[in-house]
Design a protein around this motif. Structure first.
Motif, PDB file in Angstrom:
ATOM      1  N   GLU A 243     104.603  84.813  37.907  1.00 28.84           N
ATOM      2  CA  GLU A 243     104.136  84.218  36.643  1.00 28.84           C
ATOM      3  C   GLU A 243     105.134  84.328  35.595  1.00 28.84           C
ATOM      4  N   GLU A 244     105.776  84.973  35.392  1.00 26.95           N
ATOM      5  CA  GLU A 244     106.349  85.335  34.044  1.00 26.95           C
ATOM      6  C   GLU A 244     108.047  85.369  34.241  1.00 26.95           C
ATOM      7  N   GLY A 245     108.390  85.456  35.669  1.00 23.87           N
ATOM      8  CA  GLY A 245     109.772  85.377  36.016  1.00 23.87           C
ATOM      9  C   GLY A 245     110.733  84.328  35.456  1.00 23.87           C
ATOM     10  N   ALA A 246     110.122  83.039  35.451  1.00 22.32           N
ATOM     11  CA  ALA A 246     111.004  82.008  34.933  1.00 22.32           C
ATOM     12  C   ALA A 246     111.188  82.069  33.416  1.00 22.32           C
ATOM     13  N   SER A 247     110.115  82.315  32.644  1.00 26.16           N
ATOM     14  CA  SER A 247     110.346  82.602  31.339  1.00 26.16           C
ATOM     15  C   SER A 247     111.134  83.702  30.748  1.00 26.16           C
ATOM     16  N   GLU A 248     111.324  84.805  31.509  1.00 23.19           N
ATOM     17  CA  GLU A 248     112.185  85.632  31.240  1.00 23.19           C
ATOM     18  C   GLU A 248     113.784  85.790  31.870  1.00 23.19           C
ATOM     19  N   SER A 249     114.010  84.808  32.410  1.00 19.92           N
ATOM     20  CA  SER A 249     115.251  84.448  33.179  1.00 19.92           C
ATOM     21  C   SER A 249     115.329  85.404  34.488  1.00 19.92           C
ATOM     22  N   TRP A 250     114.364  85.574  35.079  1.00 19.72           N
ATOM     23  CA  TRP A 250     114.258  86.307  36.332  1.00 19.72           C
ATOM     24  C   TRP A 250     114.848  87.542  36.008  1.00 19.72           C
ATOM     25  N   PHE A 251     115.716  87.972  37.149  1.00 18.51           N
ATOM     26  CA  PHE A 251     116.424  89.294  37.284  1.00 18.51           C
ATOM     27  C   PHE A 251     117.389  89.654  36.295  1.00 18.51           C
ATOM     28  N   ALA A 252     117.559  88.854  35.205  1.00 21.18           N
ATOM     29  CA  ALA A 252     118.414  89.058  33.966  1.00 21.18           C
ATOM     30  C   ALA A 252     117.342  90.045  32.896  1.00 21.18           C
ATOM     31  N   ASP A 253     116.034  90.074  33.288  1.00 21.62           N
ATOM     32  CA  ASP A 253     115.325  91.127  32.459  1.00 21.62           C
ATOM     33  C   ASP A 253     114.780  92.147  33.370  1.00 21.62           C
ATOM     34  N   ASP A 254     114.973  93.337  32.843  1.00 24.20           N
ATOM     35  CA  ASP A 254     114.856  94.923  33.402  1.00 24.20           C
ATOM     36  C   ASP A 254     113.390  94.809  33.961  1.00 24.20           C
ATOM     37  N   LEU A 255     112.523  94.677  33.257  1.00 22.50           N
ATOM     38  CA  LEU A 255     111.029  94.622  33.737  1.00 22.50           C
ATOM     39  C   LEU A 255     110.986  93.901  34.882  1.00 22.50           C
ATOM     40  N   ILE A 256     111.261  92.509  35.057  1.00 22.37           N
ATOM     41  CA  ILE A 256     110.970  91.573  36.157  1.00 22.37           C
ATOM     42  C   ILE A 256     111.719  92.242  37.372  1.00 22.37           C
ATOM     43  N   LEU A 257     113.028  92.842  37.309  1.00 18.32           N
ATOM     44  CA  LEU A 257     113.720  93.495  38.080  1.00 18.32           C
ATOM     45  C   LEU A 257     112.995  94.641  38.920  1.00 18.32           C
ATOM     46  N   TRP A 258     112.604  95.320  38.055  1.00 17.06           N
ATOM     47  CA  TRP A 258     111.965  96.573  38.475  1.00 17.06           C
ATOM     48  C   TRP A 258     110.623  96.202  38.972  1.00 17.06           C
ATOM     49  N   LEU A 259     109.858  95.403  38.547  1.00 20.60           N
ATOM     50  CA  LEU A 259     108.728  95.214  39.294  1.00 20.60           C
ATOM     51  C   LEU A 259     108.798  94.288  40.493  1.00 20.60           C
ATOM     52  N   THR A 260     110.054  93.754  40.808  1.00 19.54           N
ATOM     53  CA  THR A 260     110.237  93.187  41.926  1.00 19.54           C
ATOM     54  C   THR A 260     110.411  94.381  43.157  1.00 19.54           C
ATOM     55  N   VAL A 261     111.225  95.164  42.745  1.00 21.13           N
ATOM     56  CA  VAL A 261     111.598  96.199  43.518  1.00 21.13           C
ATOM     57  C   VAL A 261     110.173  97.161  43.923  1.00 21.13           C
ATOM     58  N   LEU A 262     109.339  97.314  42.725  1.00 20.97           N
ATOM     59  CA  LEU A 262     108.214  97.873  43.117  1.00 20.97           C
ATOM     60  C   LEU A 262     107.151  97.150  44.131  1.00 20.97           C
ATOM     61  N   SER A 263     107.227  95.764  43.771  1.00 25.31           N
ATOM     62  CA  SER A 263     106.426  94.855  44.833  1.00 25.31           C
ATOM     63  C   SER A 263     106.811  95.058  46.326  1.00 25.31           C
ATOM     64  N   VAL A 264     108.243  95.025  46.450  1.00 25.17           N
ATOM     65  CA  VAL A 264     108.883  94.971  47.726  1.00 25.17           C
ATOM     66  C   VAL A 264     108.292  96.325  48.535  1.00 25.17           C
TER      67      VAL A 264
END
Length: 540
Positions: A243-264
Motif C-alpha cells: 500500500e505504501e511502498g510506491a509513495s515512499e520510493s520502495w526500498f529507499a525507505d528504511d521502514l519499507i525495506l525492513w517490513l519487506t524482510v519481516l514479511s518474507v
C-alpha cells in the motif's frame, strides 16, 4: 452388470436423492435456505463495498476530521490491512462456532464500528474504528462462498456462485458511484451510516434462517497462537509494503525495506508452521489440488484487474478531467450495470463449456476492454470509456466466476471453508499488489514521459514556440506582471498533464498484458466442467 453393482456390500448405500449438509435435497426448505443465504450475500456486498465507497470522497473526509494528506490515505489502507488478516481466519472460526453464530457476531461488530467511524472527530479515532470495521468485514466475505459451495446441491451451485461473483465484482465498481453521490447529497458521514439499515436486515435474515451447520468445540482447544502471530505479522507487513511502498520510493525507505524482510521471514515461518502443526490456523491442504492452485492464480490476476481498473479510471477522471465525485461515480456506473446485466449470461456460458474456455473468454474480453485505455487522451470522458467498461465488466463476471469454479471443481467438500478463505485472500492480495504496481507505473512513467516531452521542446520546434507565444499573449491580456514566466509555467503544466495522460496509458497496458497472461495460463489447468445434476434426480 459388474459384481460390485449386484452386491450391496461392495458399494456404499446411495441415498434416493442428493444429500446436502441440511439433509436430502428434496426435503430441504429452500425458501428458508435462500433467505439465510440472501442475508449473507447482502452482508458480503456491504463488506466489499466499504473498501471503495470512500475512494471518491477522501478529500471531504480529510476536511471533516482535519487530517493531513498523508494521514487520510489510512482511512482506506487500514480497512484493507484488517480485512486481509481476518479473511484467512474465517474458516477456522466458523468451524469452531458455526457459520450462523460467527456471521451474526461479525455483522453486529460491522454495524457498531460503522456508526463509530461515521461519528469520528479525529483521524486517530477513524483509523481505530475503520480497523475494527475491516476485521468485521473480512469475517463476512469468505463465508458466503463457502456456504454456496457446501449448502447447495450441485445443480444450484453455479447459480449461487454467479450471485457471489456478481457481488465481488459489482461492489468495488459501484462503491465510488454510491460514495460520490452520498457525499454530495448527505455528507461524508453517511458513507458509514448507510450500513446500519441493511446491516439490521442481514442480522434478521441470518439470525433467523441461516442455521446451516453447528460449531465444533474441539477447535477451541490447541489454537495455534504462534501460527496466528506469524500470519498477522506476515500479512500486515506485506499489505503495508504494497500500500505504501510506491509513495515512499520502495526500498529507499528504511521502514519499507525492513517490513519487506519481516514479511518474507514471517511468511516462510508461517507456511512451515501450518504444515507442521497438528491443528493449523489456516489449512494449506487445498494447494495440493492442481486446479485450486491454478484457479487461485487466476483469482490473483482477476483481483489485479478488478481493483486496478476501479483504481485507474476514477484517478484519471479526477486528475486529468477534473471530475467531481458524483461525475466520477456516474461514469463508473457503466461497469456496474454491465456486470449486473452480464450475471445471467456468465452463468449460462460457464455451464455450457469447459471452465478453461470460460476463463480464456473472460480474460480475453477484459484485455480487449482495457486495451482501449492504452490510447487514452486527456479529452476522454464518459463516451470514450464506455466500450472499455462494457467489455471489462462482462469479462470480469465470466473470468471471476470461472476462476472460482475452477478453484473448487475437484475440491472435497470438507476443504471448502479453507479454500474459500484462501481464494478471497489471494484475490485481495492480488488487488493490493496491482494497486502498488499501478501507482509505481503512473509515478515513474509520468516522470519519464515528462523528461521526454521537455527534451523535444527546443528553439527549433516551431510548434512549441507558437504555443509559448500564445500562452505569453494570454497572460499579458490577463494582466500578469510577468507574462513570460507565467506562460512558461502554464506550458510546463500542459506538458506534465500530457505526461500523466501517457502514464495512464501505460497503466492500462500493464493491466492488459496481465489479463493476456492469465488467459494463457488457463490452458494449463486440468479439463474441468461444472458437474451436471445427478441423472434422474433420484427415485420418488
Amino acid at each position: 452388470m459388474s459384481d460390485a453393482a449386484l452386491d450391496p456390500a461392495a458399494r456404499p448405500a446411495a441415498p434416493a436423492v442428493e444429500q446436502t449438509p441440511l439433509g436430502p435435497a428434496d426435503q430441504v426448505n429452500w425458501t428458508k435456505v435462500f433467505l439465510g443465504f440472501g442475508g449473507m450475500v447482502i452482508g458480503q456486498f456491504m463488506a466489499v463495498l466499504d473498501v471503495q465507497i470512500v475512494a471518491a470522497s477522501l478529500s471531504q473526509i480529510q476536511a471533516g476530521i482535519g487530517a493531513s494528506a498523508d494521514e487520510i490515505s489510512w482511512v482506506q489502507t487500514i480497512y484493507l490491512l484488517a480485512e486481509v488478516v481476518m479473511i484467512p481466519l474465517t474458516a477456522y472460526l466458523s468451524k469452531m462456532w458455526g457459520t450462523q453464530k460467527f456471521y451474526v457476531a461479525a455483522v453486529i461488530a460491522f454495524i457498531v464500528s460503522s456508526i463509530a467511524t461515521g461519528l469520528s472527530t479525529s483521524i486517530e479515532m477513524m483509523i481505530v474504528t475503520r480497523a475494527l470495521q475491516g476485521l468485521a468485514g473480512g469475517a463476512m466475505i469468505p463465508a458466503v462462498f463457502a456456504t454456496a459451495m457446501t449448502v447447495f446441491p450441485i445443480e444450484r451451485r453455479i447459480t449461487a456462485n454467479v450471485i457471489v461473483g456478481l457481488i465481488v465484482t459489482l461492489a468495488p465498481t459501484v462503491g465510488p458511484t454510491l460514495g460520490g453521490h452520498l457525499t454530495e447529497s448527505l455528507g461524508w458521514r453517511w458513507l458509514f451510516f448507510v450500513n446500519v439499515i441493511p446491516g439490521l436486515l442481514v442480522l434478521f435474515l441470518v439470525g433467523r434462517y441461516a442455521d446451516f451447520d453447528t460449531g465444533d468445540p474441539k477447535y477451541a482447544k490447541g489454537i495455534d497462537w504462534l501460527g496466528l502471530g506469524l500470519m498477522t505479522a506476515f500479512l500486515l507487513s506485506m499489505q503495508y509494503v504494497l500500500e505504501e511502498g510506491a509513495s515512499e520510493s520502495w526500498f529507499a525507505d528504511d521502514l519499507i525495506l525492513w517490513l519487506t524482510v519481516l514479511s518474507v521471514i514471517c511468511g516462510a515461518a508461517f507456511i512451515w508452521r501450518q504444515i507442521a502443526y497438528r491443528q493449523p490456523i489456516v489449512s494449506l491442504a487445498p494447494f495440493q489440488d492442481r486446479n485450486f492452485t491454478l484457479g487461485s492464480l487466476m483469482n490473483f490476476v482477476a483481483g489485479m484487474s478488478l481493483y486496478g481498473g476501479t483504481f485507474v479510471l476514477p484517478l484519471f477522471l479526477a486528475q486529468i478531467r477534473g471530475y467531481s465525485p458524483a461525475q466520477v461515480g456516474t461514469t463508473m456506473l457503466v461497469s456496474g450495470l454491465t456486470m449486473f446485466a452480464a450475471a445471467p449470461i456468465a452463468g449460462r456460458v460457464i455451464r455450457a463449456m469447459d471452465l478453461r474456455i470460460g476463463m480464456i473468454i473472460g480474460f480475453t474480453l477484459i484485455a480487449l476492454g482495457l486495451s482501449h485505455g492504452v490510447y487514452v487522451t486527456r479529452d476522454w470522458g464518459f463516451q470514450e470509456f464506455m466500450a472499455l467498461q462494457i467489455l471489462r465488466g462482462l469479462g470480469s463476471m465470466i473470468a471471476m466466476i470461472a476462476a472460482s469454479q475452477m478453484s473448487i471443481s475437484t475440491m472435497p467438500i470438507a476443504l471448502m471453508k479453507d479454500a474459500s478463505g484462501l481464494v478471497n485472500l489471494i484475490r485481495n492480495v492480488g488487488g493490493a499488489m496491482g494497486l502498488a504496481i499501478l501507482t509505481t507505473i503512473i509515478s515513474h512513467m509520468t516522470a519519464y514521459h515528462y523528461i521526454d516531452l521537455v527534451s523535444g521542446v527546443t528553439s527549433a520546434s516551431m510548434q512549441a514556440q507558437e504555443m509559448m507565444n500564445g500562452l505569453t499573449s494570454m497572460m499579458t491580456a490577463g494582466g500578469s506582471l510577468s507574462p513570460e514566466a507565467a506562460g512558461r509555467k502554464a506550458f510546463g503544466g500542459m506538458l506534465h498533464r500530457q505526461a500523466l495522460t501517457m502514464a495512464f496509458g501505460d497503466a492500462f497496458r500493464f493491466l492488459t498484458l496481465g489479463c493476456v497472461v492469465a488467459a494463457l495460463l488457463a490452458l494449463f489447468a486440468a479439463p474441468s466442467k461444472p458437474a451436471a445434476p445427478p441423472s434422474g434426480g433420484g427415485s420418488r
